[in-house]
Design a protein around this motif. Structure first.
Motif, PDB file in Angstrom:
ATOM      1  N   LEU A 150       0.867  -1.174   0.000  1.00  0.00           N
ATOM      2  CA  LEU A 150       0.000   0.000   0.000  1.00  0.00           C
ATOM      3  C   LEU A 150       0.903   1.224   0.000  1.00  0.00           C
ATOM      4  N   THR A 151       0.700   2.115  -0.977  1.00  0.00           N
ATOM      5  CA  THR A 151       1.555   3.283  -1.148  1.00  0.00           C
ATOM      6  C   THR A 151       0.847   4.543  -0.681  1.00  0.00           C
ATOM      7  N   LEU A 152       1.601   5.427  -0.051  1.00  0.00           N
ATOM      8  CA  LEU A 152       1.078   6.702   0.443  1.00  0.00           C
ATOM      9  C   LEU A 152       2.007   7.811  -0.027  1.00  0.00           C
ATOM     10  N   ARG A 153       1.442   8.790  -0.731  1.00  0.00           N
ATOM     11  CA  ARG A 153       2.256   9.905  -1.190  1.00  0.00           C
ATOM     12  C   ARG A 153       2.767  10.719   0.003  1.00  0.00           C
ATOM     13  N   ALA A 154       3.972  11.225  -0.123  1.00  0.00           N
ATOM     14  CA  ALA A 154       4.593  11.967   0.980  1.00  0.00           C
ATOM     15  C   ALA A 154       3.745  13.170   1.377  1.00  0.00           C
ATOM     16  N   LYS A 155       3.201  13.886   0.401  1.00  0.00           N
ATOM     17  CA  LYS A 155       2.415  15.082   0.734  1.00  0.00           C
ATOM     18  C   LYS A 155       1.098  14.704   1.405  1.00  0.00           C
ATOM     19  N   ASP A 156       0.503  13.569   1.029  1.00  0.00           N
ATOM     20  CA  ASP A 156      -0.731  13.128   1.672  1.00  0.00           C
ATOM     21  C   ASP A 156      -0.449  12.684   3.111  1.00  0.00           C
ATOM     22  N   ARG A 157       0.666  12.014   3.310  1.00  0.00           N
ATOM     23  CA  ARG A 157       1.060  11.605   4.665  1.00  0.00           C
ATOM     24  C   ARG A 157       1.211  12.826   5.564  1.00  0.00           C
ATOM     25  N   GLU A 158       1.898  13.840   5.056  1.00  0.00           N
ATOM     26  CA  GLU A 158       2.139  15.047   5.846  1.00  0.00           C
ATOM     27  C   GLU A 158       0.826  15.751   6.192  1.00  0.00           C
ATOM     28  N   LYS A 159      -0.089  15.815   5.246  1.00  0.00           N
ATOM     29  CA  LYS A 159      -1.359  16.512   5.482  1.00  0.00           C
ATOM     30  C   LYS A 159      -2.253  15.737   6.453  1.00  0.00           C
ATOM     31  N   LEU A 160      -2.231  14.406   6.388  1.00  0.00           N
ATOM     32  CA  LEU A 160      -2.982  13.597   7.344  1.00  0.00           C
ATOM     33  C   LEU A 160      -2.435  13.778   8.757  1.00  0.00           C
ATOM     34  N   LEU A 161      -1.100  13.787   8.875  1.00  0.00           N
ATOM     35  CA  LEU A 161      -0.473  13.984  10.186  1.00  0.00           C
ATOM     36  C   LEU A 161      -0.779  15.377  10.735  1.00  0.00           C
ATOM     37  N   LYS A 162      -0.804  16.384   9.881  1.00  0.00           N
ATOM     38  CA  LYS A 162      -1.136  17.740  10.322  1.00  0.00           C
ATOM     39  C   LYS A 162      -2.569  17.802  10.856  1.00  0.00           C
ATOM     40  N   TYR A 163      -3.479  17.126  10.183  1.00  0.00           N
ATOM     41  CA  TYR A 163      -4.861  17.109  10.649  1.00  0.00           C
ATOM     42  C   TYR A 163      -4.964  16.375  11.989  1.00  0.00           C
ATOM     43  N   GLY A 164      -4.230  15.266  12.121  1.00  0.00           N
ATOM     44  CA  GLY A 164      -4.221  14.534  13.384  1.00  0.00           C
ATOM     45  C   GLY A 164      -3.673  15.376  14.529  1.00  0.00           C
ATOM     46  N   GLU A 165      -2.603  16.130  14.250  1.00  0.00           N
ATOM     47  CA  GLU A 165      -2.030  17.008  15.271  1.00  0.00           C
ATOM     48  C   GLU A 165      -3.017  18.101  15.653  1.00  0.00           C
ATOM     49  N   LEU A 166      -3.747  18.614  14.675  1.00  0.00           N
ATOM     50  CA  LEU A 166      -4.713  19.673  14.927  1.00  0.00           C
ATOM     51  C   LEU A 166      -5.790  19.219  15.903  1.00  0.00           C
ATOM     52  N   LEU A 167      -6.249  17.963  15.759  1.00  0.00           N
ATOM     53  CA  LEU A 167      -7.298  17.427  16.622  1.00  0.00           C
ATOM     54  C   LEU A 167      -6.744  16.666  17.826  1.00  0.00           C
ATOM     55  N   GLY A 168      -5.431  16.464  17.857  1.00  0.00           N
ATOM     56  CA  GLY A 168      -4.831  15.712  18.943  1.00  0.00           C
ATOM     57  C   GLY A 168      -5.188  14.240  18.922  1.00  0.00           C
ATOM     58  N   MET A 169      -5.305  13.645  17.728  1.00  0.00           N
ATOM     59  CA  MET A 169      -5.669  12.234  17.589  1.00  0.00           C
ATOM     60  C   MET A 169      -4.681  11.512  16.683  1.00  0.00           C
ATOM     61  N   PRO A 170      -4.379  10.246  16.975  1.00  0.00           N
ATOM     62  CA  PRO A 170      -3.533   9.452  16.082  1.00  0.00           C
ATOM     63  C   PRO A 170      -4.266   9.138  14.778  1.00  0.00           C
ATOM     64  N   VAL A 171      -3.483   8.974  13.727  1.00  0.00           N
ATOM     65  CA  VAL A 171      -4.038   8.641  12.410  1.00  0.00           C
ATOM     66  C   VAL A 171      -3.744   7.172  12.115  1.00  0.00           C
ATOM     67  N   LEU A 172      -4.791   6.397  11.871  1.00  0.00           N
ATOM     68  CA  LEU A 172      -4.654   4.978  11.545  1.00  0.00           C
ATOM     69  C   LEU A 172      -5.103   4.732  10.111  1.00  0.00           C
ATOM     70  N   PHE A 173      -4.672   3.601   9.573  1.00  0.00           N
ATOM     71  CA  PHE A 173      -5.136   3.148   8.264  1.00  0.00           C
ATOM     72  C   PHE A 173      -5.869   1.824   8.433  1.00  0.00           C
ATOM     73  N   ALA A 174      -7.025   1.718   7.806  1.00  0.00           N
ATOM     74  CA  ALA A 174      -7.754   0.452   7.701  1.00  0.00           C
ATOM     75  C   ALA A 174      -7.601  -0.014   6.254  1.00  0.00           C
ATOM     76  N   TRP A 175      -6.945  -1.145   6.070  1.00  0.00           N
ATOM     77  CA  TRP A 175      -6.644  -1.646   4.722  1.00  0.00           C
ATOM     78  C   TRP A 175      -7.292  -3.016   4.552  1.00  0.00           C
ATOM     79  N   LYS A 176      -8.146  -3.112   3.531  1.00  0.00           N
ATOM     80  CA  LYS A 176      -8.745  -4.396   3.187  1.00  0.00           C
ATOM     81  C   LYS A 176      -8.041  -4.957   1.960  1.00  0.00           C
ATOM     82  N   ARG A 177      -7.436  -6.117   2.140  1.00  0.00           N
ATOM     83  CA  ARG A 177      -6.816  -6.836   1.022  1.00  0.00           C
ATOM     84  C   ARG A 177      -7.509  -8.172   0.906  1.00  0.00           C
ATOM     85  N   HIS A 178      -8.105  -8.421  -0.256  1.00  0.00           N
ATOM     86  CA  HIS A 178      -8.975  -9.568  -0.453  1.00  0.00           C
ATOM     87  C   HIS A 178     -10.099  -9.509   0.593  1.00  0.00           C
TER      88      HIS A 178
END
Length: 332
Positions: free
Chosen positions: A104-132
């Motif tokens: 599963l690939t994540l663009r660097a800029k998308d990673r940074e923006k997700l982390l910024k949003y998590g910091e703003l709300l004070g919450m960890p950012v998780l990924f839910a990945w369904k494979r098959h």
């Protein structure tokens, strides 16, 4: 249709009208069908978390950001969820993905923006990945730098999954030899068509065979539901007096609670209606009630020597937000 479901359908229709324009009814109809029957992954994951029992709240986040300039800094993930372990409560943000490849690939800029949003709300950012058919839930820190972007492989996501720890998912395996057996006495032949005979029969015996080889004649609906979630091998033996059928669990095959849920829901549907409408389950939970309290069914099957192992998986590496009370090494 109750008020909650009507409001949900009205919201879908309004969204489709806004996207397509209010003067194009054919395009609106197609948009509504895609929204409501498209089986979006975030709906499926939300329903699974709700059913597993440790999630006290989960909902989608509106991703229509304004001002537009905020999109250069923040990326709003798909879901906000609240999970409750025995000792702690965790509020998390979840980005939902479905991808069949092993990475599963994540663009660097998308990673940074997700982390910024998590910091703003004070919450960890998780990924839910369904494979098959398997869901994993893991911290964004699991992504490793790869060229200009980030990626995580499925084995790493699975071995560090938080599905058990946070959502309450379990792995289980039935014992070898477990199965259901039927014995029918032939009364009279009903039809004979070449090599095929149809008989009128009477049931002589029904029993559940446990992994110790003992017959159990007290078969509960809960234990049958556990059998229904596993792959069974069918065998039929016929002699002059009896027809015997057995359905035996395939040796060494395990399952996960969240996968079992999908199997049980499909068993309630006809062959012509095999798709699960996950969005409808967000507003009408009644189809889930008949398969609720799955853990108690597993516990009962464990006592009856049908289930041999129940595994609660902890991650190989704990993310920083997991508190010490929930940090246990290994698999229990």
């Amino acid at each position: 249709m109750d008020e909650v479901m009507l409001m949900d359908r009205s919201r879908i229709l309004h969204e489709a009208l806004e996207q397509c324009g209010w003067g194009n009814p054919d395009e609106v109809v197609q948009r509504v069908l895609r929204l409501n029957i498209g089986l979006p992954a975030e709906d499926e994951f939300a329903v699974i978390c709700s059913w597993l029992g440790r999630c006290s709240l989960i909902h989608k986040l509106d991703q229509q950001q304004i001002p537009r300039s905020s999109r250069d800094i923040y990326q709003v993930p798909d879901l906000l969820a609240v999970f409750n372990t025995e000792k702690n409560q965790y509020r998390v943000l979840i980005e939902v993905k479905t991808k069949q490849e092993k990475n599963l690939t994540l663009r660097a800029k998308d990673r940074e923006k997700l982390l910024k949003y998590g910091e703003l709300l004070g919450m960890p950012v998780l990924f839910a990945w369904k494979r098959h058919s398997i869901w994993t839930l893991f911290d964004i820190s699991l992504f490793e730098r790869f060229n200009k972007n980030y990626r995580v492989d499925f084995f790493s996501a699975l071995s560090n999954s938080l599905m058990s720890l946070l959502a309450g998912d379990v792995n289980y395996q039935l014992g070898d030899g477990v199965g259901l057996s039927f014995k029918f006495r032939k009364d009279e032949i009903h039809a004979n068509d070449g090599d095929t005979e149809t008989w009128k029969t009477r049931i002589e015996d029904i029993h559940l065979l446990d992994y110790a080889g003992q017959k159990n004649y007290k078969i509960s609906p809960k234990t049958l539901s556990i059998l229904n979630t596993c792959e069974l091998d069918e065998k039929t033996e016929v002699d002059e007096e009896f027809i015997q059928q057995s359905f035996t669990v395939r040796a060494g095959v395990g399952n996960m609670a969240h996968r079992a849920m999908e199997t049980l829901l499909k068993l309630k549907k006809s062959d012509a209606e095999s798709n699960i409408h996950w969005r409808s389950l967000l507003v009408d939970e009644s189809p889930l009630q008949s398969i609720s309290d799955f853990q108690s069914a597993l516990d009962e099957a464990l006592q009856q020597k049908v289930v041999k192992y129940i595994l609660l998986q902890h991650p190989q590496k704990y993310p920083e937000f997991i508190k010490d009370e929930d940090n246990a090494k290994g698999i229990h």
